[in-house]
Write an enzyme that holds these catalytic residues in place. Structure first.
Site, PDB file in Angstrom:
ATOM      1  N   ASP A   1       0.843  -1.204   0.000  1.00 39.15           N
ATOM      2  CA  ASP A   1       0.000   0.000   0.000  1.00 39.15           C
ATOM      3  C   ASP A   1       0.871   1.244   0.000  1.00 39.15           C
ATOM      4  OD1 ASP A   1       0.753  -0.465   2.750  1.00 39.15           O
ATOM      5  OD2 ASP A   1      -0.862   0.866   3.412  1.00 39.15           O
TER       6      ASP A   1
ATOM      7  N   GLU B   1      -0.126  -0.914   5.866  1.00 38.14           N
ATOM      8  CA  GLU B   1       0.913  -0.321   6.723  1.00 38.14           C
ATOM      9  C   GLU B   1       0.674   1.163   6.908  1.00 38.14           C
ATOM     10  OE1 GLU B   1       4.715   1.492   7.976  1.00 38.14           O
ATOM     11  OE2 GLU B   1       3.571   1.911   6.164  1.00 38.14           O
TER      12      GLU B   1
END
Ligand code: BES
Ligand code: ZN
Length: 456
Positions: A87, A152
């Site tokens: 991400d 994250e």
């Protein structure tokens, strides 16, 4: 059959093209419009692992999927868990990018795209080193487990659930993460400390609708005035955070660590010009590296309310809001910070204003041991990959799961960063040096070899 370094040279441009493929997927975890892209990015990695012959699976979570892949166990050799994240942070402000964030462009030896350094480019170094090893040397000399998540940048909460439920499957001797930076160009580093974070949104509201500021101003509390007053009370002029008890658990820097930081070749003037400021600021009594790596902070990330269009509008707005966070240092607990913050904000909230505090996400800071055989092996591997012995540093960013690896799996993490701090992570024109990409791949291959010399 070519040897491993020759293979890396031969395949270098394909590795770059593959990185660009992954960078084209706008996997912004914070943006609910990107849900399909999150699946595409996870699928891309899954296929890449399968093509390497690893047992790979896409694991559904309550949020974005994660990808788990492993190679076969190697008796008598350590097991290494490689963590990374696919991400990325939101790309805006879009008009400040020289080329589009999800159309990777190569200029001056760098690839420019959101996620180039954080963390797609860095995580792929470990995938590519595995490919090169398998193609030139046969089976891996140790067992690798890859755990790549998609959350994250929004706090890793669902990964934490997976980690606790699947701790047996994830059992390992050490974790490896490349999601940090070198100390500077030509100066690779191993990071042994990260800061934690406690992230909040505060919403304040007053009158039931926007009012004429001439008719009502001066008699009603303005929510933007209230918000800015409250926020200004969170930190004083010397940079000390004012939340009661905030410093209770802060572990002070040791004299030895202060001396070590001071001995690093840090040039304040170059740092100022790199970020475009004429002066630095921060907590009184601490050096810039101490402030950035080992002291807590308060920062506003966004603030809104009222009229922002063309010309002036004399409005007394009915609501306002802000997003802000505290960076934390080891031993500070984000939940304790939240518990202390709430009553403090309530005490600062003036009559006539309602407030709502949203606790968004938090993570504790991390410190890892420098005294392990794994750390020495990592230093040798980085030296082999970059041609330069790494320095040992702390950094100010956060990787929420690091402390959980220690708590749940009982293992330390090797933070081997290939990025540069002027890679513009989280900002416009994020980049990653392709030379560092290839040095990272070389270091990674050397790491498997060095770690395999250690008895688990
Ligand atoms: N790669 C960074 C963390 C990082 C950056 C470590 C620079 C060391 C130096 C990571 O992807 C990141 O940005 N994490 C977020 C976590 C937060 C949103 C919970 C951060 O630190 O803001
Ligand atoms: Zn990252």
């Amino acid at each position: 059959m070519p040897d491993l370094p020759q293979y890396l040279e031969k395949e270098a441009s394909r590795f770059e093209e593959e990185l660009c493929e992954l960078l084209r997927i706008p996997s912004v975890s914070a943006d609910s419009n990107c849900r399909d892209d999150m699946h595409r990015a996870a699928g891309w990695l899954h296929e890449r692992f399968q093509a390497l012959g690893l047992a790979s699976e896409i694991v559904k979570t309550k949020g974005h999927p994660l990808v788990y892949a492993e190679s076969p166990p190697v008796p008598g050799k350590p097991t290494v868990l490689v963590y990374g994240h696919y991400d990325v942070q939101p790309a805006d402000p879009l008009d400040e990018w020289d080329t589009a964030p999800f159309e990777p462009a190569v200029r001056d030896g760098n690839v420019y795209a959101r996620g180039a350094t954080d963390d797609k480019g860095q995580l792929l170094t470990h995938v590519n080193s595995v490919e090169a090893w398998l193609a030139t040397r046969g089976p891996l000399p140790l067992q690798l487990k890859f755990l790549i998540e998609g959350e994250e940048e929004i706090g890793s909460e669902n990964l934490e659930v997976f980690l606790r439920n699947e701790s047996k499957r994830l059992a390992c001797d050490v974790v490896v993460i490349s999601d940090t930076s070198q100390f500077g160009e030509g100066c690779p580093a191993i990071t042994y400390g990260l800061r934690g974070i406690a992230y909040f949104e505060l919403r304040v509201s007053g009158p039931s609708q926007d009012l004429h500021s001439g008719v009502f101003g001066g008699s009603v509390m303005n929510p933007i005035n209230a918000l800015t007053q409250i926020m200004s009370r969170l930190i004083d002029e010397s940079g000390r955070i004012q939340v009661p008890g905030f410093y209770d658990d802060v572990v002070p820097l040791t004299e030895r660590e202060r001396a070590e930081f001071a001995s690093l070749p840090f040039d304040e003037a170059a740092f100022c010009s790199q970020i475009g400021v004429t002066a630095l600021a921060g907590e009184a009594g601490y050096s810039t590296l101490e402030r950035r790596w080992a002291r807590p902070t308060f920062d506003l990330h966004g603030i809104w309310g009222g009229y922002q269009g063309e010309g002036g509008k004399t409005v007394l707005p009915c609501r306002a809001g802000a997003k802000f966070s505290f960076r934390l240092v080891p031993q500070q607990d984000p939940h304790r910070i939240a518990a202390a913050l709430r009553p403090f904000l309530e005490s600062l909230c003036p009559p006539g204003i309602r407030m709502e505090l949203i606790e968004m996400h938090g993570a504790p800071g991390a410190l890892v041991s420098l005294e392990s055989p794994f750390m020495s092996a990592a230093a040798t591997a980085v030296e082999r990959g970059f041609g330069q012995r790494p320095v040992f540093i702390r950094e100010g960013g956060s990787i929420p799961i690091v402390t959980r690896f220690k708590e749940v799996l009982g293992v330390d993490t090797l933070l081997l960063g290939w990025g540069l701090e002027d890679d513009h992570a989280h900002g416009p024109n994020e980049k990653f040096s392709l030379a560092d990409f290839h040095c990272g791949i070389r270091s990674s291959a050397a790491l498997w070899e060095e770690l395999s010399k250690i008895a688990p």
